[in-house]
Design a protein around this motif. Structure first.
Motif, PDB file in Angstrom:
ATOM      1  N   VAL C  17       0.878  -1.166   0.000  1.00  0.00           N
ATOM      2  CA  VAL C  17       0.000   0.000   0.000  1.00  0.00           C
ATOM      3  C   VAL C  17       0.910   1.208   0.000  1.00  0.00           C
ATOM      4  N   VAL C  24      -0.860  -8.212   6.453  1.00  0.00           N
ATOM      5  CA  VAL C  24      -2.270  -8.405   6.788  1.00  0.00           C
ATOM      6  C   VAL C  24      -2.470  -9.722   7.544  1.00  0.00           C
ATOM      7  N   GLU C  43     -12.299 -10.036  15.266  1.00  0.00           N
ATOM      8  CA  GLU C  43     -13.156  -8.985  14.749  1.00  0.00           C
ATOM      9  C   GLU C  43     -12.999  -8.850  13.236  1.00  0.00           C
ATOM     10  N   SER C  44     -13.907  -8.103  12.657  1.00  0.00           N
ATOM     11  CA  SER C  44     -13.866  -7.880  11.221  1.00  0.00           C
ATOM     12  C   SER C  44     -12.545  -7.212  10.825  1.00  0.00           C
ATOM     13  N   GLY C  45     -11.946  -7.681   9.743  1.00  0.00           N
ATOM     14  CA  GLY C  45     -10.736  -7.042   9.240  1.00  0.00           C
ATOM     15  C   GLY C  45      -9.454  -7.552   9.876  1.00  0.00           C
ATOM     16  N   GLY C  47      -8.064 -10.380   9.342  1.00  0.00           N
ATOM     17  CA  GLY C  47      -7.288 -11.229   8.435  1.00  0.00           C
ATOM     18  C   GLY C  47      -7.711 -12.679   8.394  1.00  0.00           C
ATOM     19  N   SER C  49     -10.279 -14.136   6.636  1.00  0.00           N
ATOM     20  CA  SER C  49     -10.513 -14.591   5.258  1.00  0.00           C
ATOM     21  C   SER C  49      -9.198 -14.687   4.496  1.00  0.00           C
ATOM     22  N   MET C  50      -8.329 -13.717   4.743  1.00  0.00           N
ATOM     23  CA  MET C  50      -7.062 -13.703   4.029  1.00  0.00           C
ATOM     24  C   MET C  50      -6.249 -14.939   4.385  1.00  0.00           C
ATOM     25  N   PRO C  62      -2.948  -7.126  -5.200  1.00  0.00           N
ATOM     26  CA  PRO C  62      -1.496  -7.271  -5.281  1.00  0.00           C
ATOM     27  C   PRO C  62      -0.889  -7.932  -4.051  1.00  0.00           C
ATOM     28  N   GLN C  98     -18.763 -16.825   2.421  1.00  0.00           N
ATOM     29  CA  GLN C  98     -19.790 -16.222   3.249  1.00  0.00           C
ATOM     30  C   GLN C  98     -21.057 -15.874   2.466  1.00  0.00           C
ATOM     31  N   GLU C 181     -17.080 -18.062   7.339  1.00  0.00           N
ATOM     32  CA  GLU C 181     -18.363 -17.526   7.799  1.00  0.00           C
ATOM     33  C   GLU C 181     -19.521 -18.100   7.007  1.00  0.00           C
ATOM     34  N   PRO C 279      -4.562  -1.711   9.126  1.00  0.00           N
ATOM     35  CA  PRO C 279      -3.208  -2.274   9.047  1.00  0.00           C
ATOM     36  C   PRO C 279      -2.097  -1.221   8.994  1.00  0.00           C
TER      37      PRO C 279
HETATM   38  N1  LIG Z   1      -6.187  -5.098  -1.705  1.00  0.00           N
HETATM   39  C1  LIG Z   1      -5.897  -4.850  -0.415  1.00  0.00           C
HETATM   40  N2  LIG Z   1      -4.988  -3.910  -0.124  1.00  0.00           N
HETATM   41  C2  LIG Z   1      -4.684  -3.637   1.154  1.00  0.00           C
HETATM   42  N3  LIG Z   1      -5.231  -4.240   2.201  1.00  0.00           N
HETATM   43  C3  LIG Z   1      -6.146  -5.194   1.978  1.00  0.00           C
HETATM   44  C4  LIG Z   1      -6.535  -5.550   0.663  1.00  0.00           C
HETATM   45  N4  LIG Z   1      -7.470  -6.509   0.737  1.00  0.00           N
HETATM   46  C5  LIG Z   1      -7.654  -6.742   2.046  1.00  0.00           C
HETATM   47  N5  LIG Z   1      -6.864  -5.970   2.807  1.00  0.00           N
HETATM   48  C6  LIG Z   1      -6.782  -5.951   4.257  1.00  0.00           C
HETATM   49  O1  LIG Z   1      -6.718  -7.244   4.734  1.00  0.00           O
HETATM   50  C7  LIG Z   1      -7.225  -7.275   6.045  1.00  0.00           C
HETATM   51  C8  LIG Z   1      -7.864  -8.615   6.320  1.00  0.00           C
HETATM   52  O2  LIG Z   1      -9.032  -8.757   5.591  1.00  0.00           O
HETATM   53  P1  LIG Z   1      -9.943 -10.067   5.775  1.00  0.00           P
HETATM   54  O3  LIG Z   1     -10.958 -10.027   4.669  1.00  0.00           O
HETATM   55  O4  LIG Z   1      -9.081 -11.243   5.870  1.00  0.00           O
HETATM   56  O5  LIG Z   1     -10.645  -9.791   7.172  1.00  0.00           O
HETATM   57  P2  LIG Z   1     -11.686 -10.750   7.909  1.00  0.00           P
HETATM   58  O6  LIG Z   1     -11.079 -11.041   9.203  1.00  0.00           O
HETATM   59  O7  LIG Z   1     -12.065 -11.861   7.035  1.00  0.00           O
HETATM   60  O8  LIG Z   1     -12.883  -9.752   8.134  1.00  0.00           O
HETATM   61  P3  LIG Z   1     -14.464 -10.050   7.982  1.00  0.00           P
HETATM   62  O9  LIG Z   1     -14.889 -10.573   9.274  1.00  0.00           O
HETATM   63  O10 LIG Z   1     -15.014  -8.682   7.733  1.00  0.00           O
HETATM   64  O11 LIG Z   1     -14.656 -10.968   6.839  1.00  0.00           O
HETATM   65  C9  LIG Z   1      -8.173  -6.112   6.170  1.00  0.00           C
HETATM   66  O12 LIG Z   1      -7.760  -5.314   7.247  1.00  0.00           O
HETATM   67  C10 LIG Z   1      -8.015  -5.349   4.893  1.00  0.00           C
HETATM   68  O13 LIG Z   1      -7.804  -4.003   5.190  1.00  0.00           O
END
Ligand SMILES: Nc1ncnc2c1ncn2[C@@H]1O[C@H](COP(=O)(O)OP(=O)(O)OP(=O)(O)O)[C@@H](O)[C@H]1O
Ligand SMILES: [Mg+2]
Lengths: 321, 343, 326
Positions: C17, C24, C43-45, C47, C49-50, C62, C98, C181, C279
């Protein structure tokens, strides 16, 4: 489904009515037959000549209100003749317009059809490439190229193309037309090339946005998670979805093929409808212009109805929803 | 009131408007952040646009008088008001015919020039300085874009918001109007309108406006329909705010980005349309389109005259490219939908 | 102790970024066992799903997996060629998302989409695959399977769509099922049915499930073990019972305290002060430190490792791990 098509047809008919009304207001109410006669004959024409001209062109009726014979008005006549494709004679030289249009369609299509097909293939392919490599240097270079080509006037492409490829390099004849296929190809090649260049920037950007939007959808992720490769994802999943907007975009452009390209045709000496329109403009020939606008919108409306129907066939959400 | 005075007043009004807008943008943090981001992304394109605007405005401020050149024609040249741009050049800055850039003699014939070596971009067929003509084209281009937008944008907003907000019969009517206008081939419609209305500045802009408002109106209508269903707008209605108040406070501000982006895009489209009209003999005096049209035959002369075409094309290309780049950047900065799509 | 089907260690995903490359997912370690469910909460965000996408090597551009190892049944798959990886996706590791509405291709019939999942991994004729798919539909509890087979996603309810997704995922008897989810978008009653279905499938097939959720009720109901994530890192890992009964990490505690069921009648609902920072603003040391009531200076400087805390339990907090519970 049937009800939808019927409704769509009814609205199309209403739009045709709207177009005719608009043309009536423009060409008969704002510019009266007398104005037209004056433009055709010159300002110093004697009143006698003007009234003969008006009578000869069938403009000697009351505008929209005739208590004696309600049907015998310019408005009714305008609707009746337009809808039966009886466009009458040219205001400039008295030639029958319908005849001319029929003769012009062929040469116009000889130019616009290859232009359309090549342009479409070229820009879809390029759009797909830049979308696949998005955010890379290929993507950025492609986008810069698009903006650059979009920023030049079509006139410059034509002048530049004729001068460079025709006059200096002598690769193509500068202008002309022939019905013999081999010669036709030689004459049409340069305008087609120029036309592709003119339209490709905007088109490529359109297709790129479309593909980028489609590849970022959730179902694409699902397909990958299933084990689909890149090719399969693109062909089996992305393309069927992208096809819906592509078809809409393409079908609506088809009517423009018939009305020809005003600039390309007259610059390259192709005797199509575009050239005819330019002559009409230079000759103050309102009747021909009116007929062209009407035909153009009629085709456009038909294409739009076709698109809507196609849309419902392609998209199950609408077809069955 | 003389044309010169009117034009001066309009320039004053425009400058005041620009300052007012800048002040508004400064006061709102969100707008300010967007403006900053825009500047960060496209400083050069914005500067170029600003330069064009300055030239155009300076060419619209004019007055009578000034230093008389000591030639035979002398003071009679000063009878007409001359603009700031005109005053950058001597009052009698004219030759008899073509001369190449920075030449000392005429291009055909070799007569000595009145101002040898002074015409940076040469002179045209009747000996006018091409640089001067090119600079004056900026005012025509801005006039086309500005006047047309002045016709098209209010019309599109009024009908679009009205249709989206009121719905019902009015919406049907507007939708029908839009469909009717959009179904006519745009270039043909434009040509027909100009032919019927005439070829003055106001008429051409009116014709461009009539063909130009449809796209924006459609966007505005769709966006208004969406906004009407938003929770806070609904809440405002439930709380008993009047329709007019809601539209002014909640709907119009949320259409700002659409209008701005469309304006910049429309602007470049309009200038390009004028070039085509010029070629059909329906354009405006002194526009770049006219210059390009006139220069067409010059390419077939021996030896060829290129500077006229060159100058007008470069000026046109620079403006359109800058406008296109700024429009793209604007869309990225202001339109959250495409912004997320980039991720 | 049963063998690990999927063992992940030091998994790091970064997103560029601007000039920075944001971690992440940062050094995550997970262990999935046969027939067991590991819940990943946070919590949401944070990581979640990532992390799951990284296990499939599907991190969206990217972003990039920059470090770590992913071992599937003893085989390292992080560096596997793309073609081999495609065999694993949907074959040995499957995933449920989800949003069942948007996760199915809107213009293709649901049956065809399940058939595609089968035929991508097995050499089997179309009619056979079709028969298998209809069996699967029945198996996941879709009534009137042959008719539903021919429908498009938009014609099905959310619960049915999720069942189609599950049918697609279990079509090839995967060893690991990543469920991101799976019930968040559904009604409470449908939620219970879907979870029950997953449990039932797990019992009969012995699938290892990674269940991503931020609903501790779902965790209590379905998970064997729980990993708690905060801002890209696992901060606590424990068996489900232990974690729910006695969370150790300050963040886990706060998370549990914030759950309505944990609040006794009359007691005020606890809330975690502050919000999850994006992040770009993550601390050098413990990322929870700014919101933590026990944080000391050192917390902000060094990254706390996951310290063993009793048998089969890890806590990434030296303060809690060292002393008796403060
Ligand atoms: N293209 C991107 N560029 C920068 N950061 C990203 C990008 N895609 C996702 N992120 C970051 O990755 C982090 C993790 O996202 P992720 O979808 O894994 O969260 P999550 O825990 O699954 O949340 P949720 O409960 O809302 O599904 C987020 O904080 C988001 O800001
Ligand atoms: Mg998630």
């Amino acid at each position: 489904m049937i009800a939808f098509i019927l409704r769509r047809l009814a609205f199309g008919a209403a739009t045709v009515g709207g177009v005719l009304t608009f043309l009536f207001m423009l060409f008969f109410l704002y510019a009266t037959p007398e104005d037209m006669a004056r433009r055709a004959l010159g300002d110093k024409a004697p009143p006698q000549a003007i009234s003969t001209w008006i009578a000869n062109h069938g403009y000697d009726r009351p505008l929209a209100w005739n208590p004696d014979a309600p049907a015998d008005t310019l408005l009714v006549e305008h609707f009746r003749r337009s809808l039966s494709f009886d466009f009458g004679r040219s205001d400039a030289d008295g030639m029958p317009i319908y005849q001319r249009i029929r003769e012009g369609v062929g040469p116009s299509l000889a130019l616009t059809l290859p232009l359309f097909v090549l342009g479409l293939l070229f820009s879809v392919a390029l759009g797909l490439v830049v979308a696949t490599f998005r955010d890379s240097y290929i993507d950025r270079a492609g986008l810069v190229l698009c903006v650059l080509t979009m920023s030049l006037s079509i006139l410059l492409y034509i002048i530049g193309g004729q001068w460079l490829l025709g006059t200096v390099l002598r690769w193509f004849p500068v202008s002309g037309f022939d019905t013999d296929p081999a010669m036709l190809l030689r004459f049409v090649a340069l305008p087609v090339l120029v036309g592709v260049f003119v339209s490709f920037g905007e088109q490529t950007r359109f297709y790129r946005t479309l593909f980028v939007e489609e590849t970022s959808r959730d179902y694409v992720r699902t397909a990958r998670a299933k084990g689909c490769g890149d090719g399969r994802v693109m062909w089996r999943h992305v393309l069927p979805n992208a096809l819906i907007p592509i078809v809409t975009h393409v079908v609506v452009a088809i009517p423009l093929l018939f009305t020809g390209s005003i600039l390309l045709e007259s610059f390259f000496g192709i005797p199509g409808l575009g050239s005819m329109t330019v002559e009409a403009i230079h000759g103050n020939d309102f009747a021909t212009l009116r007929a062209m606008v009407f035909l153009g919108s009629l085709l456009f409306i038909a294409a739009q109805i076709a698109t809507d129907v196609l849309y419902t066939l392609l998209d199950p959400r609408i077809r069955l929803g | 009131m003389s044309a010169a005075l009117l034009s001066n007043l309009i320039v004053a009004a425009l400058v005041a408007l620009a300052i007012g807008l800048a002040w508004l943008v400064r006061r709102r943090p969100l707008w300010r952040a967007s403006a900053r981001e825009l500047w960060r992304r496209r400083p050069i394109a914005l500067a170029v646009l600003g330069l064009y605007a300055c030239v155009a405005l300076l060419d619209a401020v004019s007055w009578v008088g000034g230093q008389a050149p000591d030639t035979a024609a002398g003071t009679s040249l000063l009878a007409h008001p001359r603009s700031v741009v005109d005053r950058l050049f001597p009052a009698d800055f004219q030759e008899r015919s073509y001369s190449a850039p920075l030449a000392d003699v005429e291009f055909y014939g070799g007569f000595k020039l009145l101002h040898p070596g002074a015409h940076l971009l040469g002179t045209d067929i009747i000996g006018r300085d091409v640089l001067h003509q090119t600079l004056r084209g900026a005012r025509v281009a801005l006039l086309i874009g500005g006047l047309t937008s002045l016709i098209a944008i209010p019309l599109a907003l009024l009908l679009g918001v009205g249709a989206g907000w009121l719905g019902g019969r009015f919406d049907d009517l507007v939708f029908f109007l839009i469909s009717t206008l959009a179904s006519m081939p745009s270039l043909l419609l434009l040509v027909a309108l100009v032919m019927v209305l005439g070829t003055g500045t106001a008429q051409v802009c009116l014709a461009l406006g009539v063909t130009g408002w449809v796209g924006l109106c459609r966007l505005v209508r769709a966006e208004t329909l969406k906004l009407r269903e938003l929770d806070y707008v609904k809440a405002a209605r439930v709380l008993g705010a009047s329709d007019l108040a809601i539209v002014l406070r909640h709907v119009l501000p949320n259409l700002g980005h659409l209008v701005l982006i469309s304006f910049v895009l429309m602007f470049s489209g309009l200038v390009l349309s004028e070039v085509m009209l010029s070629w059909l003999g329906l354009g405006l005096d002194g526009s770049w389109g006219r210059m390009i049209d006139q220069a067409r035959t010059e390419l077939s002369r021996q030896p060829l005259v290129w500077w006229n075409l060159f100058s007008a094309s470069i000026a046109l290309f620079g403006l359109i490219l800058a406008a296109n780049l700024v429009a793209d950047a604007l869309r990225d900065v202001l339109d959250p939908r495409t912004a997320t799509e980039r991720e | 102790m049963s063998t690990a089907v999927l063992e992940v260690s030091e998994l790091t995903v970064r997103f560029p970024v601007g000039a920075a490359r944001l971690p992440v997912v940062d050094g995550v370690a997970l262990r999935l066992e046969r027939g067991k469910t590991l819940a990943l909460v946070g919590e949401s965000g944070c990581g979640k799903s990532m992390t799951a996408l990284a296990l499939m090597r599907l991190v969206p551009k990217p972003g990039r997996i920059e470090a770590g190892s992913i071992q599937l049944e003893g085989e390292e798959i992080r560096e596997l060629p793309v073609a081999a990886m495609r065999k694993i996706r949907g074959g040995r590791i499957a995933m449920i998302f989800q949003e069942p509405m948007t996760s199915l291709n809107p213009v293709r019939r649901v049956g065809v989409q399940v058939v595609e999942a089968i035929r991508l991994h097995e050499k089997i004729s179309r009619p056979d695959a079709r028969r298998r798919a209809i069996e699967l539909f029945e198996r996941v509890g879709i009534a009137d399977a042959p008719t539903r087979f021919e429908t498009y996603p938009h014609q099905l309810s959310g619960g049915l769509r999720q069942r189609v997704m599950i049918a697609m995922a279990i079509a090839t008897h995967p060893a690991v099922l990543l469920a991101d989810e799976p019930t968040t978008a559904l009604d409470v009653t449908i939620q219970a049915q879907i979870l029950e279905l997953l449990r039932e499938l797990q019992r009969s097939e012995g699938t290892a499930i990674l269940l991503i959720t931020h609903d501790l009720g779902v965790v209590a109901e379905s998970a064997d073990r729980v990993a708690v994530m905060y801002a890209g890192r696992v901060v606590e890992e424990a068996s489900c019972r232990e974690l729910l009964r006695a969370p150790r990490h300050p963040y886990s505690r706060a998370l549990l305290a914030a759950m309505p069921a944990a609040a006794r009648p009359g007691a005020r609902l606890a809330e975690i002060p502050g919000t999850v920072p994006p992040p770009a603003q993550w601390e050098q040391g413990c990322r929870f430190a700014p919101r933590c009531e026990f944080a000391v200076e050192n917390c902000r400087q060094t990254v706390p490792p996951l310290l063993a805390f009793g048998a089969g339990r890890g806590v990434a907090c030296p303060i809690v791990a060292a002393g008796p519970c403060p």
